[in-house]
Design an enzyme around this catalytic site. Structure first.
Site, PDB file in Angstrom:
ATOM      1  N   ASP A  25       0.783  -1.244   0.000  1.00  0.00           N
ATOM      2  CA  ASP A  25       0.000   0.000   0.000  1.00  0.00           C
ATOM      3  C   ASP A  25       0.819   1.300   0.000  1.00  0.00           C
ATOM      4  OD1 ASP A  25      -1.477  -2.160   0.871  1.00  0.00           O
ATOM      5  OD2 ASP A  25      -2.147  -1.232   2.725  1.00  0.00           O
ATOM      6  N   GLU A  29     -10.425  -2.704   4.184  1.00  0.00           N
ATOM      7  CA  GLU A  29      -9.137  -2.118   4.559  1.00  0.00           C
ATOM      8  C   GLU A  29      -8.996  -0.722   3.940  1.00  0.00           C
ATOM      9  OE1 GLU A  29      -6.242  -5.887   5.076  1.00  0.00           O
ATOM     10  OE2 GLU A  29      -6.537  -5.373   2.984  1.00  0.00           O
TER      11      GLU A  29
HETATM   12  C1  FRU Z   1      -3.757  -3.770   2.788  1.00  0.00           C
HETATM   13  C2  FRU Z   1      -3.104  -4.155   4.098  1.00  0.00           C
HETATM   14  C3  FRU Z   1      -3.481  -3.159   5.176  1.00  0.00           C
HETATM   15  C4  FRU Z   1      -2.343  -3.276   6.131  1.00  0.00           C
HETATM   16  C5  FRU Z   1      -1.167  -3.525   5.221  1.00  0.00           C
HETATM   17  C6  FRU Z   1      -0.137  -4.453   5.777  1.00  0.00           C
HETATM   18  O1  FRU Z   1      -3.068  -4.192   1.666  1.00  0.00           O
HETATM   19  O2  FRU Z   1      -3.469  -5.466   4.463  1.00  0.00           O
HETATM   20  O3  FRU Z   1      -4.739  -3.398   5.752  1.00  0.00           O
HETATM   21  O4  FRU Z   1      -2.174  -2.113   6.896  1.00  0.00           O
HETATM   22  O5  FRU Z   1      -1.689  -4.091   4.030  1.00  0.00           O
HETATM   23  O6  FRU Z   1       0.985  -4.523   4.948  1.00  0.00           O
END
Ligand code: FRU
Length: 510
Positions: free
Chosen positions: A55, A231
């Site tokens: 992300d 998310e």
């Molecule tokens: C989304 C996610 C988020 C988390 C991050 C962990 O892709 O699962 O929810 O903060 O990636 O790397």
């Protein structure tokens, strides 16, 4: 088309298997490929020189710099040891890669979050220095134990960060509570946080005066797509297209492994969607667009700019690239417009990307008689075209051979849908990837005219159709270099009204 969502534990197991497998591969491959011209290396999309990313985090503009933080594994090119990586740019296209910003420490990984510019020093982090703190609000992740919201701050334009000694600042005692996005809400002169309760398929809103003490305000959800965990939420004010005065609020988030958005109003306390109940709208209708958020603190009058991660958790750890893994989308400006009963997002590639174009490749307009081959645009290019599509059959663009396409982007006049199809011309053979081949979205064409603005970058295809009403992003892994590029139509009378093509210069060349 919808696939089952993943759990973080699955990520870990996958990461270990793939790490063992790839360690041998990485050392072999690094010797062969010149840096940044490795097989499948994006040439104008952001990717890290090496290692895993997911992300985008903490997108913020400050003092002439666009910051891009991101989920980063400093130790390998599979998910793990989440740390915030960092890059800066003055145009959102050419990036300077900086050392990691906020490291994993004491068993706490640094999951996704946001950065704000605390102009009034409401947090007090600048003391009496007169400096303006940048404050990161992120999820501290303790595997299988807890997720809670934490702070870190920087007094030197994001180059060094100090974790707040009283972390966490928001803890519900839950294992899944993550991905805070914070912004300044001017009408009430307060900070607002939107944060996800992934398993409940909800987001929550909180408020604060000092970024340290937070008060619950309201919930939104479950709504729309509830098939995956929720998310990476974001809430932002968006201009209505062709209006100087009108704005709406967009709530955008990632129900794994895709994204969705709602358009409506935010009154400082809660968000209300104004779109028809049950309607699912996506910022991107392809397989590979996730966790997008928008920039904080953009200059007054700018439309929001988003960046998303180009990957899909169903196969993210296994894509056949090295020594990096993962890339970011072209930054996109966002507006909204009303069509029928619905507000939809209109997205456009950020204008500064045009500076990367090399001289245009001449292309002929006219009739498409079954097929038209486009020559000489290489593996990093942009095509901007408008086609009149016939009443029957499929009309569009093919990358690769007819019987072994890498990718087809086409309109089917029968179903009145836009498709992106990944075919057998790809050299990545795992079931999770091969199952996610066909993606489509309804699209009504004014006067049978289809506009396609297509970006191709070695292993990435990003398509903006009909002025940005529908966007589709897909990764491809062509078995052969220099694939054929072809416009095709199964019906009769397809016309090319506009056709512009550019090779795009690599951002890796200094
Ligand atoms: C989304 C996610 C988020 C988390 C991050 C962990 O892709 O699962 O929810 O903060 O990636 O790397």
């Amino acid at each position: 088309m919808k696939k089952s969502f993943y759990l973080l534990d699955m990520k870990k197991i996958l990461a270990i298997i793939v790490l063992l497998h790839f360690q041998v591969f990485i050392s072999g491959q690094e010797k062969q490929d010149a840096p940044f011209s490795e097989k499948y290396r994006p040439q104008y999309h952001f990717s890290p020189p090496k290692n895993w990313i997911n992300d985008p985090n903490g997108l913020v503009y400050f003092d002439g710099e666009y910051h891009l933080f991101f989920q980063y594994n400093p130790f390998g090119n599979v998910w793990g040891h989440m740390t915030w990586g960092h890059a800066v740019s003055n145009n959102l296209v050419n990036w300077t890669h900086l050392p990691p910003a906020i490291p994993e420490e004491n068993g706490i990984m640094i999951f996704s979050g946001t950065v704000v510019v605390d102009k009034m020093n409401s947090s007090g982090f600048a003391g009496n220095t007169g400096k303006v703190p940048m404050v990161a609000i992120y999820t501290g992740h303790q595997e299988g134990i807890n997720q809670s919201q934490h702070l870190a701050y920087s007094l030197d334009k994001g180059r060094t960060w100090t974790k707040y000694d009283k972390n966490p600042i928001l803890n519900l005692g839950k294992k899944d509570f993550r991905d805070p996005k914070v912004f300044w809400y001017e009408p009430d002169k307060k900070w607002v946080m939107v944060v996800a309760l992934p398993l409940e398929k909800k987001v929550q809103f909180y408020r604060s005066q000092n970024l340290k003490d937070w008060t619950y305000m309201s919930d939104f959800g479950p709504a729309g797509d509830t098939s995956g965990i929720w998310e990476c939420p974001d809430l932002f004010r968006v201009p209505v297209q062709h209006s100087r005065k009108e704005f709406k609020w967009v709530l955008m988030h990632s129900p794994a492994p895709y994204m969705q958005y709602f358009v409506g109003e935010f009154n400082g306390n809660s968000f209300k969607s104004e779109n028809p109940t049950g309607e699912i709208l996506r910022p991107d209708y392809g397989p590979d667009y996730y966790a997008a958020i928008v920039y904080n603190n953009l200059p007054e009058g700018s439309a929001p700019v988003s960046i998303g991660w180009i990957n899909n958790w169903n196969y993210a750890n296994e894509i056949p690239v090295t020594p990096w893994k993962g890339a970011m989308s072209i930054p996109r400006t966002i507006q909204v417009k009303k069509t029928g009963n619905s507000w939809i997002m209109i997205q456009a590639p950020v204008a500064s990307l045009e500076k990367q174009r090399s001289s245009p490749v001449p292309m002929e307009k006219g009739v498409i008689n079954k097929s038209r081959i486009l020559e000489g645009i290489g593996n990093a290019w942009e095509l901007d075209m408008e086609l009149t599509v016939p009443k029957t059959g499929k009309t569009g663009l093919r990358i690769g051979e007819k019987d072994k396409p890498v990718c087809e982007i086409y309109y089917d006049s029968g179903t009145r849908e836009l498709y992106i199809y990944r075919g057998p011309g790809n050299d990545f053979h795992i079931p999770a990837f091969e199952k996610l081949n066909h993606f489509h979205v309804p699209l009504s064409l004014p006067d049978n005219k289809l506009s396609l603005h297509v970006f191709f970058d070695n292993s990435i295809v990003e398509v903006f159709s009909n002025g940005g009403e529908r966007v589709m992003t897909a990764q491809v892994f062509p078995a052969q270099n220099n694939q054929a590029i072809e416009l095709f139509s199964e019906g009769t009378g397809a016309r090319i009204n506009k056709l512009l093509a550019w090779k795009i210069n690599s951002v890796w060349q200094k």
